[in-house]
Design an enzyme around this catalytic site. Sequence first.
Site, mmCIF file in Angstrom:
data_model
loop_
_atom_site.group_PDB
_atom_site.id
_atom_site.type_symbol
_atom_site.label_atom_id
_atom_site.label_comp_id
_atom_site.label_asym_id
_atom_site.label_seq_id
_atom_site.Cartn_x
_atom_site.Cartn_y
_atom_site.Cartn_z
ATOM 1 N N CYS A 25 -2.660 -0.037 7.390
ATOM 2 C CA CYS A 25 -1.906 1.206 7.263
ATOM 3 C C CYS A 25 -2.041 2.072 8.509
ATOM 4 O O CYS A 25 -1.068 2.685 8.952
ATOM 5 C CB CYS A 25 -2.343 1.956 6.014
ATOM 6 S SG CYS A 25 -1.909 1.056 4.498
ATOM 7 N N GLU B 32 0.830 3.948 1.726
ATOM 8 C CA GLU B 32 1.221 4.413 3.056
ATOM 9 C C GLU B 32 2.388 3.609 3.621
ATOM 10 O O GLU B 32 3.333 4.165 4.185
ATOM 11 C CB GLU B 32 0.046 4.326 4.037
ATOM 12 C CG GLU B 32 -1.172 5.134 3.657
ATOM 13 C CD GLU B 32 -2.210 4.299 2.903
ATOM 14 O OE1 GLU B 32 -1.852 3.620 1.921
ATOM 15 O OE2 GLU B 32 -3.386 4.348 3.299
ATOM 16 N N CYS C 59 -6.500 2.132 5.630
ATOM 17 C CA CYS C 59 -7.114 0.874 6.064
ATOM 18 C C CYS C 59 -6.555 0.492 7.442
ATOM 19 O O CYS C 59 -5.659 1.161 7.960
ATOM 20 C CB CYS C 59 -6.810 -0.214 5.027
ATOM 21 S SG CYS C 59 -5.087 -0.769 5.044
ATOM 22 N N HIS D 19 0.861 -1.181 0.000
ATOM 23 C CA HIS D 19 0.000 0.000 0.000
ATOM 24 C C HIS D 19 0.901 1.235 0.000
ATOM 25 O O HIS D 19 2.013 1.211 0.542
ATOM 26 C CB HIS D 19 -0.866 0.036 1.249
ATOM 27 C CG HIS D 19 -1.986 -0.950 1.242
ATOM 28 N ND1 HIS D 19 -3.125 -0.762 1.989
ATOM 29 C CD2 HIS D 19 -2.157 -2.122 0.590
ATOM 30 C CE1 HIS D 19 -3.949 -1.776 1.801
ATOM 31 N NE2 HIS D 19 -3.370 -2.619 0.957
#
Length: 172
Positions: free
Chosen positions: A89, A58, A86, A56
């Site tokens: 993260c 992040e 999410c 991801h």
Amino acid sequence: MDIFETDRLFMNSALEEAKKAALLGEVPIGAVLVYDGEIIAQAHNLRETTQNATTHAELMVIQEACKKIGSWRLEKTTLYVTLEPCPMCAGAILQSRVPRVVYGARDIKAGCVDSLYRLLNDARFNHECEVIEGILAVECGQILTDFFRALRERKKAEKKARQASIAENGEF
């Protein structure tokens, strides 16, 4: 430049990262991490490219920034991300001690900053973040809407082409 203008400037950088993801066929989410007024890390989603659930935007900016700073503590930084983080993260944000998170669009299905949970502001953890939501929310939401609309249309066209091929070749 006031803080709102600064947040818009850095969110635009995160949006540029999201556009890079879209060009790769990735869900268009981008992130930048800022330290002392400068971007020290930038990334976009790469889950499909890497076939790795942890790539991801992040997480990748957190990893890059830790290397640059030489510490797992990302104090005095701000994370800008186009979509509400999410749970994975949000956990990494807490663990890396990012003090400020600015995000664009809410994620009503998986967001754990404001939508489903408020992990970054839960006093039971040993770290909390200042959270600013809605910076360039329309733009951040639109890139996702456009991406998923195009994906649905592409899948529909592929299905129609398969059906036409089957009908043409007499295969069932």
